[in-house]
Design an enzyme around this catalytic site. Structure first.
Site, PDB file in Angstrom:
ATOM      1  N   ASP A  82      35.587-100.215 -45.642  1.00 24.71           N
ATOM      2  CA  ASP A  82      35.997 -99.452 -46.827  1.00 24.71           C
ATOM      3  C   ASP A  82      37.372 -98.812 -46.638  1.00 24.71           C
ATOM      4  O   ASP A  82      37.723 -97.871 -47.358  1.00 24.71           O
ATOM      5  CB  ASP A  82      34.975 -98.341 -47.123  1.00 24.71           C
ATOM      6  CG  ASP A  82      33.811 -98.849 -47.970  1.00 24.71           C
ATOM      7  OD1 ASP A  82      33.837-100.033 -48.353  1.00 24.71           O
ATOM      8  OD2 ASP A  82      32.876 -98.071 -48.231  1.00 24.71           O
ATOM      9  N   ASP A 135      32.171 -95.970 -34.025  1.00 28.10           N
ATOM     10  CA  ASP A 135      32.430 -95.501 -32.663  1.00 28.10           C
ATOM     11  C   ASP A 135      31.255 -95.761 -31.728  1.00 28.10           C
ATOM     12  O   ASP A 135      31.235 -95.250 -30.603  1.00 28.10           O
ATOM     13  CB  ASP A 135      32.746 -94.006 -32.676  1.00 28.10           C
ATOM     14  CG  ASP A 135      31.625 -93.174 -33.291  1.00 28.10           C
ATOM     15  OD1 ASP A 135      31.094 -93.605 -34.320  1.00 28.10           O
ATOM     16  OD2 ASP A 135      31.305 -92.097 -32.745  1.00 28.10           O
ATOM     17  N   ASP A 193      27.615 -97.201 -36.330  1.00 26.03           N
ATOM     18  CA  ASP A 193      28.868 -96.634 -36.820  1.00 26.03           C
ATOM     19  C   ASP A 193      30.024 -97.154 -35.982  1.00 26.03           C
ATOM     20  O   ASP A 193      29.833 -97.694 -34.886  1.00 26.03           O
ATOM     21  CB  ASP A 193      28.822 -95.107 -36.770  1.00 26.03           C
ATOM     22  CG  ASP A 193      28.014 -94.518 -37.918  1.00 26.03           C
ATOM     23  OD1 ASP A 193      27.641 -95.280 -38.832  1.00 26.03           O
ATOM     24  OD2 ASP A 193      27.744 -93.299 -37.898  1.00 26.03           O
ATOM     25  N   ASP A 205      20.895 -91.475 -44.587  1.00 24.57           N
ATOM     26  CA  ASP A 205      20.020 -91.954 -43.521  1.00 24.57           C
ATOM     27  C   ASP A 205      18.686 -91.203 -43.515  1.00 24.57           C
ATOM     28  O   ASP A 205      17.614 -91.799 -43.434  1.00 24.57           O
ATOM     29  CB  ASP A 205      20.706 -91.817 -42.158  1.00 24.57           C
ATOM     30  CG  ASP A 205      21.457 -90.500 -42.004  1.00 24.57           C
ATOM     31  OD1 ASP A 205      21.254 -89.577 -42.831  1.00 24.57           O
ATOM     32  OD2 ASP A 205      22.251 -90.371 -41.061  1.00 24.57           O
TER      33      ASP A 205
END
Length: 539
Positions: free
Chosen positions: A134, A195, A193, A287
Site C-alpha cells: 500500500d 518487520d 508484518d 486483528d
C-alpha cells in the site's frame, strides 16, 4: 494624617480582613463538604479497580505456574505430527498455504520480511507469497516490486499486489488480498508484518496443528525482539510484551483456547476467517476484532510459546506513542461495539463469555490503563494537599509491588530496570487512558486514526557508519525547530503538576509520598523533553 484618611484606611483594613476571613470560611466548607469527599470517593474507586487488576494478575500467575509445572505444552493438548515429504505424490499431503506480507512505505525492512518468507521450508508447489503493498512513495513501490521480481526469477511463487486506495488500511489490504482467484486453492494464510522474519521451519511447526485438529482456527507464535537492547525504552517495552506473551497469551490458550490475535506471526484457517465475516476495518484493531468474532463462532486458538518470530520494537518515542494510542483506543472501541454481541452469543459457554467481557476486555484493556493513570498520576499526588484522605498501605504499596514482581519476573535479565519500567508505564498510561476514553465514547477524530508504526531496520547502524556528526548539526532545521518538535506538552504539564505535589509533600506532608513523586516527575520531564528512545540522524 487627617481624620478622613485615617477612617478610610481603617475601613479598608477591616474590609480586607473580612474578605480574607470570609474566603477562608468558604474554602474550609468547600474542602470539608466537597473536595475531601470527592477525593475519598476517587481513592475508593481506584482501590476497587486496583483489587480487580490484582486478582486478575494473581489468577494468571497461578494458572501459568500450573501450566509450567504440569508441562502442558500445545503438542500435548492437541494432536500434532510432523508432515512428511512425499515426492511420489508431489507433496500433495502438504496443504496449500498463502503467506501475506502487508506493507506501507517499508523502505528499511521490506527486504528482510520478503526474504524470510521466501526462505520458508515448505514445498514450493504448495506455497504462495503475497506482498500487499500500500506504499504511497513511488520509489519504495519500485524497490518492493523489483525485490518480488528477483525472488520470482528464482522460482518462488510470489505475487506483488497493489491497490488504488488505502481503504481499510491493513484490514482492507488483507481482505483485498484474499479476493484473488489463486487464493481459492489455499487452505491457510500466514500473516507477517513487514518487520517480521520467520525462521524457515515456521510452517512445518505450525500447520500440523490445523491438519490434525479441524476445530483450530488460529495458531499464534511469539514475538522475538531483535532490537531489545537498542535503548532503555526498548528494554522496558520488552518487559511488558514478555508478560503479554508468556502469561496472558499462554493462559488464554491453555484455559479458554482464546486470546487476541496479534496481527502478525500467526496462521489462520481461511474457513475460520470466512465464517467469522472476514476482515473488518471498523476499529484500529482488526486483528482482535477477527479473533473475537472467530472465537464466538466456536473456533479454538493455539499459542506456541517456543515458536518465535523475529520482530522490531518501536525505538522512537513518536512511533511508540502512536502505537500505544492504537493499542488502547482500538480494544476499547471494539468492546463498545461487541459487548452486546458477546452477551447474546449462543455458541460459546457462559464462562467464556465472562472471560471475554470481564478479564480480556474490561480488566486488561480498560481498567489496567485507567487505574494506572488515575491512581498513581492524579489521585495519589492530589492527596498530599489533603492529609485527612488516607490511602491504605496495602493499596499504595503491597498490591502494586506484587503486580510489578509478577510482570518483571518474566524478563529476569531486566529486573534491575523495574523502577524505570514502573515510571515509564505510568507516563505511558496518560496516552493509554486518553486512547481508552476516545475508544469507549468514540470522542474526537482519533478513534479510527491509523498511523503505521515506524520501523528502522538497520537505518540507525547505517546512519552511524555514514555520518558521525550529531543529528542536530547535520539537520537543515534550526535548533529551535528541532527542540520544539521534541517537546510533548501533555507530559510536561503532568510533570509540572506532580512536581508541585512533590514539593508540597516534602515541605508539609507526613506520608513521604514525595519519594515516589519526585521520581515520577523526572520520568514525565524526561519524556516531555523528548530525551527517550532513539533519535535517527537525518540523511
Amino acid at each position: 494624617m487627617d481624620l478622613v484618611s485615617l477612617i478610610s484606611e481603617t475601613v479598608l483594613q477591616l474590609t480586607g480582613d473580612g474578605v480574607v476571613q470570609e474566603l477562608g470560611v468558604v474554602w474550609k466548607h468547600t474542602r470539608e463538604l466537597l473536595i475531601v469527599p470527592i477525593l475519598k470517593f476517587a481513592v475508593f474507586i481506584c482501590l476497587t479497580l486496583s483489587v480487580m487488576l490484582f486478582i486478575e494478575r494473581v489468577y494468571m500467575g497461578v494458572v501459568i505456574l500450573f501450566v509450567k509445572l504440569s508441562g502442558q505444552k500445545p503438542e500435548n493438548r492437541y494432536k500434532w505430527a510432523e508432515l512428511k515429504d512425499d515426492l511420489e505424490a508431489a507433496n500433495s499431503n502438504y496443504p496449500m498455504v498463502l503467506v501475506q506480507i502487508p506493507m506501507y512505505n517499508e523502505k528499511e525492512v521490506y527486504q528482510l520480511s520478503i526474504g524470510a518468507a521466501c526462505a520458508l521450508s515448505w514445498p514450493s508447489s504448495q506455497l504462495i507469497i503475497q506482498v500487499l503493498d500500500d506504499s504511497t512513495n513511488p520509489d519504495i513501490k519500485d524497490l518492493v516490486e523489483i525485490e518480488c521480481q528477483m525472488w520470482a526469477s528464482k522460482g518462488i511463487n510470489i505475487k506483488y499486489e497493489i491497490r488504488s486506495n488505502r481503504n481499510g488500511y491493513k484490514a482492507g489490504a488483507l481482505k483485498e488480498g484474499l479476493k484473488h482467484a489463486y487464493v481459492e486453492t489455499c487452505d491457510f494464510v500466514a500473516i507477517f508484518d513487514a518487520d517480521f522474519q520467520p525462521d524457515p521451519d515456521f510452517l512445518r511447526r505450525s500447520i500440523p496443528y490445523f491438519v490434525h485438529n479441524p476445530d483450530i482456527g488460529l495458531v499464534q507464535a511469539r514475538w522475538k525482539f531483535v532490537n531489545a537492547n537498542e535503548c532503555w525504552m526498548t528494554r522496558v517495552q520488552e518487559m511488558s510484551l514478555n508478560y503479554h506473551f508468556r502469561v496472558e497469551q499462554e493462559v488464554g490458550s491453555s484455559t479458554y483456547a482464546f486470546f487476541g490475535f496479534n496481527g502478525t506471526a500467526g496462521v489462520w484457517r481461511i474457513d475460520a476467517i470466512k465464517e467469522a465475516g472476514g476482515w473488518k476495518d471498523r476499529t484500529t484493531v482488526e486483528d482482535m476484532d477477527l479473533a473475537v468474532r472467530s472465537s464466538l463462532m466456536g473456533w479454538k486458538f493455539v499459542y506456541i510459546g517456543d515458536l518465535k518470530v523475529k520482530s522490531e520494537l518501536p525505538s522512537t518515542f513518536k512511533a511508540f506513542r502512536y502505537q500505544q494510542h492504537r493499542w488502547s483506543c482500538g480494544p476499547a472501541n471494539l468492546f463498545r461495539k461487541m459487548v452486546l454481541e458477546i452477551i447474546k452469543n449462543k455458541t460459546v459457554n457462559l464462562w467464556k463469555k465472562i472471560y471475554l467481557m470481564y478479564s480480556f476486555f474490561l480488566v486488561r484493556k480498560i481498567v489496567a490503563h485507567i487505574v494506572t493513570f488515575l491512581f498513581y498520576c492524579v489521585v495519589i499526588p492530589m492527596c498530599v494537599f489533603f492529609p485527612e484522605v488516607v490511602v491504605p498501605l496495602w493499596g499504595l504499596f503491597y498490591m502494586p509491588t506484587v503486580i510489578t514482581i509478577l510482570n518483571a519476573i518474566e524478563t529476569p535479565r531486566s529486573i534491575h530496570l523495574v523502577i524505570c519500567w514502573v515510571l515509564f508505564e505510568n507516563v505511558m498510561s496518560l496516552h493509554r487512558t486518553k486512547g481508552t476514553f476516545i475508544g469507549l465514547f468514540e470522542a474526537g477524530g482519533r478513534v479510527n486514526e491509523w498511523v503505521v508504526t515506524e520501523k528502522l531496520g538497520d537505518a540507525l547502524l547505517k546512519s552511524k557508519e555514514n555520518n558521525n556528526s550529531p543529528a542536530i548539526k547535520s539537520s537543515k532545521k534550526s535548533r529551535f525547530a528541532i527542540f520544539r518538535e521534541r517537546l510533548h506538552l501533555l507530559e510536561l504539564g503532568m510533570g509540572t503538576y506532580i512536581l508541585v505535589c512533590a514539593c508540597y509533600d516534602f515541605l508539609f506532608g507526613k506520608y513521604w509520598y514525595f519519594i515516589y513523586l519526585f521520581g515520577q516527575t523526572i520520568a514525565f520531564f524526561i519524556m516531555g523533553f523528548g530525551y527517550v528512545g532513539t533519535l535517527i540522524p537525518p540523511s
